[in-house]
Design an enzyme around this catalytic site. Sequence first.
Site, PDB file in Angstrom:
ATOM      1  N   GLU A   1       0.825  -1.213   0.000  1.00  0.00           N
ATOM      2  CA  GLU A   1       0.000   0.000   0.000  1.00  0.00           C
ATOM      3  C   GLU A   1       0.859   1.263   0.000  1.00  0.00           C
ATOM      4  OE1 GLU A   1      -2.691  -0.660   3.323  1.00  0.00           O
ATOM      5  OE2 GLU A   1      -4.058  -1.788   2.054  1.00  0.00           O
TER       6      GLU A   1
ATOM      7  N   LYS B   1      -1.986 -12.087   7.874  1.00  0.00           N
ATOM      8  CA  LYS B   1      -3.391 -11.870   8.238  1.00  0.00           C
ATOM      9  C   LYS B   1      -4.143 -13.189   8.132  1.00  0.00           C
ATOM     10  CE  LYS B   1      -3.785  -6.972   7.164  1.00  0.00           C
ATOM     11  NZ  LYS B   1      -4.642  -5.878   6.670  1.00  0.00           N
TER      12      LYS B   1
ATOM     13  N   ASP C   1      -8.732  -8.859   3.970  1.00  0.00           N
ATOM     14  CA  ASP C   1      -8.425  -7.816   4.945  1.00  0.00           C
ATOM     15  C   ASP C   1      -9.457  -7.774   6.056  1.00  0.00           C
ATOM     16  OD1 ASP C   1      -7.105  -5.721   6.109  1.00  0.00           O
ATOM     17  OD2 ASP C   1      -7.926  -4.194   4.783  1.00  0.00           O
TER      18      ASP C   1
ATOM     19  N   GLU D   1     -12.530  -2.744  12.502  1.00  0.00           N
ATOM     20  CA  GLU D   1     -12.570  -1.942  11.280  1.00  0.00           C
ATOM     21  C   GLU D   1     -13.742  -2.320  10.372  1.00  0.00           C
ATOM     22  OE1 GLU D   1      -8.972  -2.128   9.010  1.00  0.00           O
ATOM     23  OE2 GLU D   1      -9.780  -0.952   7.348  1.00  0.00           O
TER      24      GLU D   1
END
Lengths: 670, 670
Positions: free
Chosen positions: B285, B359, B364, B392
Amino acid sequence: MPLPVPVLPEGVDPAWLPVEALRPLGVRRTLIRGSGPLVDTVHGEVADACGRFGGKVVRGEEGAARGAPDGARYDLLLEVSAAEGLGAEGFAFGRDGGTTTVTASGPHGLLYGLFHVVRLGAAAFAGPVAREEHRPATALRMLDHWDNVSVHPVMGQVERGYAGGSLFWRDGRARGEAERVRAYGRLLAAVGINAVAVNNVNVREAETRLLTERLGEVAGLAEALRPYGIRTHLSVNFAAPMLLDGLPTADPLDTGVRAWWAGAVRRVYAAIPDFGGFVVKADSEGEPGPFAYGRSHADGANMLAAALAPYGGTVHWRAFVYDHRQDWRDRGTDRARAAHDHFAPLDGEFAGNAVLQVKHGPMDFQVREPVSPVLGAMPRTRLAVEVQATQEYTGQQRHVCWLGPMWSEVLRFRTDGAAGPSVAESARGGIVAVSNVGDDPFWTGHPLAQANLHTFGRLAWRPDADPCDVLDEWIGLTFPGAPARLADGLRAVLRGSWRTYEKYTAPLGVGFMVQPGHHYGPGVDGYEYSRWGTYHFADRDGVGVDRSAATGTGYAAQYAKAWAEVYESVDSCPDELLLFFHHVPYGHVLHSGKTVIQHIYDTHFEGVEEAEEARRVWAGLGDLVEPARHARVAERYEEQVRCAREWRDQVNSYFLRKSGVPDGQGRLIH
Amino acid sequence: MPLPVPVLPEGVDPAWLPVEALRPLGVRRTLIRGSGPLVDTVHGEVADACGRFGGKVVRGEEGAARGAPDGARYDLLLEVSAAEGLGAEGFAFGRDGGTTTVTASGPHGLLYGLFHVVRLGAAAFAGPVAREEHRPATALRMLDHWDNVSVHPVMGQVERGYAGGSLFWRDGRARGEAERVRAYGRLLAAVGINAVAVNNVNVREAETRLLTERLGEVAGLAEALRPYGIRTHLSVNFAAPMLLDGLPTADPLDTGVRAWWAGAVRRVYAAIPDFGGFVVKADSEGEPGPFAYGRSHADGANMLAAALAPYGGTVHWRAFVYDHRQDWRDRGTDRARAAHDHFAPLDGEFAGNAVLQVKHGPMDFQVREPVSPVLGAMPRTRLAVEVQATQEYTGQQRHVCWLGPMWSEVLRFRTDGAAGPSVAESARGGIVAVSNVGDDPFWTGHPLAQANLHTFGRLAWRPDADPCDVLDEWIGLTFPGAPARLADGLRAVLRGSWRTYEKYTAPLGVGFMVQPGHHYGPGVDGYEYSRWGTYHFADRDGVGVDRSAATGTGYAAQYAKAWAEVYESVDSCPDELLLFFHHVPYGHVLHSGKTVIQHIYDTHFEGVEEAEEARRVWAGLGDLVEPARHARVAERYEEQVRCAREWRDQVNSYFLRKSGVPDGQGRLIH
């Protein structure tokens, strides 16, 4: 005494007033008759041009004999003559016996007459011309700057600004760059603009104080703009008495509130004797207003009008009022209806110095909207029509989108049908644009967006002008002596650019489909389930908003009969507004003979092809345009083409996925 | 010397360590044997409890005779005995003859043994208990704080933080509130967490300097966390040598760069002798990384590992690497594949003190994802699994979403099929969560989100624990002496909350459908035409992503054979992941017997009903919960229900409009 012409900061583009544009004036002998500050400005302009190009200027007294004082023949006579009945801003133009004559009733008219001569260039000094009288169509030709004094955490220094920072404010303070502001005023005067609002209609804390303890900063701007005949206006916060002085209410009928505003206005005029007035966004998108006290918009506007009246000031009350917390599930509420619903019943209730400022369309400056029905519904109200020069929804000055044809359509639209008055005629309160200017060296970010500012001013002065003629004038001034290939190239990339932009964005008047918040780039469902009242209702069978009276929201019936009938029926509704007024199946056949779905596909492919072609044309002009300007435009064309492809692909994919109808030409849709 | 227990600031919630939770310990007589700082901490805890509740604590020497020094009988013996082979953090627990005994091989084990006694409460002192040995499943149980030192203009003080500001930083500076940080460490130690990274993995300028001139601020945090056995870690910027000291490169094979890092690490350990190591987000990113120099992730990680190795430090290298500038038109690129594509070929190339932090899912932290295939593909690499305690994508601590069952599923997932190792067993490098804690008085914004933090710690220690037992433990500690109605109510609103959230959001594992940027609330097409690689491909016929090897992106084949076969086929793929692996028609019948479209409708109606029911249950607990806590939760339930309805209506409307299939139960879909 001639007032010196403002000097542009190093690197700032002269736009449509390059030195060369004044050569035809500057090589000649001019006699100026008249007195007062604006005549000093005219004198300074001519003197500066003559200083550069060898001409001569002589100043005589107003009303003195026409004969040249030094016995020489003059090429140009610029005179103020109170005897002429041309109004404060009008002038007569003619040419006879080798002398061009501009006669004005007052100094403002002389200023506009001077710039008329400048715009004509060499043609102002050719052949005999019978006397022409020129008067602006409306007394107020205004730019509203949505400039913030303090940087807004989301909107930045300039709300919806795409041309750098503000000319007036930076980081909470006035920039104090009077020379550049005066140069800006000069550009505006050259196209007939005579009013500027210097701060955003969303008035936060710092901006609220411009009315009182920070008034000196506004006075500084007014002083810089005044030599070019521009009156300064201020956007004010309706709740200012509470915010600034702790009054318990902002009720417009409260005597304490009225006294507060009277006092505030008195102090404003003490500092700025030619102050124009206020701009107010009230009860709109969360701004305070009279609704909190059970009062009407007329009550609110009239309270401010009463405070301004003794000084000749005007309040511009914006009609942009709608429910911005709408439930998308509720198909009965129609944002398009809101301004008419709120304001039409108030016709006749507004004071004589209150202007209701109405966005040209019922929504929010989309690339295609019908004309707002409010503009035909309030004959007893001074209306102003508001357009948006800053390209919030039309490419944000990264895309070329010359809005002249759209504005011309709006201003010439006859609200009662073929026989009635035009919007421009109805807009007795003025013609207003949201400014597209910032501290960018090209003023407008995209150098070609200067054409929008220029065109706005010229159409505000003369709304029935052919916008293509205005564009040619802009080309001639901005690129003096442009060879035919350059002028043709500029026409090629600008004339059709609005329709090109329309083609690759939201189809057939349906609007929006943009990314929420910043409003740049496609987001077909971006506002579809939101509170903003901006829907297209696309499903697997069809798309569009039924705003008919028979089966829809009834919006179509807000128009006078002639237009109500046209819009009510799917058969008579113009293609370009079909989805604004009707929900139709994808297979519905347009007047063009195409189905809606094929129209969507075709226009999106065409729009990209046209953007690519414009990029190609521009690339071919590299030898005729200064490198910096050429490079800036070329770079923005890269972004425009990229973004146009994104629009094409997202819109086409969205509708292919929904409709299942393949492209009739078998092109690739993702 | 006993170390005093940290004092919470006024108004801060004690979470799962209220004074009452220590009463069973505090009323008894305890003998502690051992020395060193952590034993001082244990001593302080027992002394504090005894001071409050009347018990007694005596400190003896490690290795001294077991007999009570004062001849009295002890209820609890806490002792360090190097002879025990329980590892650094393990302890033995038992009860015999009226004495409960905790024996640890080292002081860390004693600390965890103490909190074991606390968690057991009165049960720790009841009946005989045969010796049990307790050891953590993994040596590293870590929280990553995405806390920024300087406030990020978009992400704020804490990236993806929903619990106020940071405990560590404020407006560019360390807060310097050591007592509260120590109290935080105490809460973490009580659930077995032993490592904290104190700054965001996106490392901007201010944060980069934590490694060098601002190291003292990190040392201050380490000092506050150390008494509770927590080692401090730092997220570092891979380009730090260039940014801080102007080196011409950050190439991991460059000797100057390696020397720079060696020096930096040496200075870190001089200041923080028990420093844990680095966390690195590289080539992800937009963050810098080894790709710029043609080096591999192993090269990058090993360079930092080499610098850390002499001091026993570890580098946590994140595997969250994918193309974040993907073209949505390109269906061949699959973000889900990226981590495996990048890292699996590097198995065996990472240094022994380099941990690859993966992860738990391939995307995500969506509410439902398959387990990342990387976790089964790198047997010769120390892997850590990363989960996200901060919510999130699971309601941002405005929604109740207890993630225990999800984490438990992940940790117990056997990557090779039924017979192979579990994810927890594969994750030799540790179990890591992104923290959900801030300076909110309840620590986690939503008071019930404390359960996520507690559950994470307990599952990291013992991944095969039943999460519902862990939840019961949290209830018992947080609400000491809770009557059955309260405990039942808490269970009712928490146990099923993850599945409730799943029901009303993106269906069947397809993920996303959130508002871009802030990720809160529905946006069905929010990421559908974006660069982030997060698509659902819904059209009028069906929905889902074909990730099969036969006809799709091939992602399914990244799993070991047993799972690859399960996921490859529409028939064997579990319902809850169907749309992650396959694009199916709306009429496709699930194993549940329902069609996909009816499943979407049903789950969305059910999810809202469940949220409404949870709100009702909570409302009924008002007499049993402190008013501030009850009010905070009640207020958040209002928002949860509002938002759940928005999800329901947007998702259902979207799919009704697209599919045209009416709800089988005829409910209102807008």
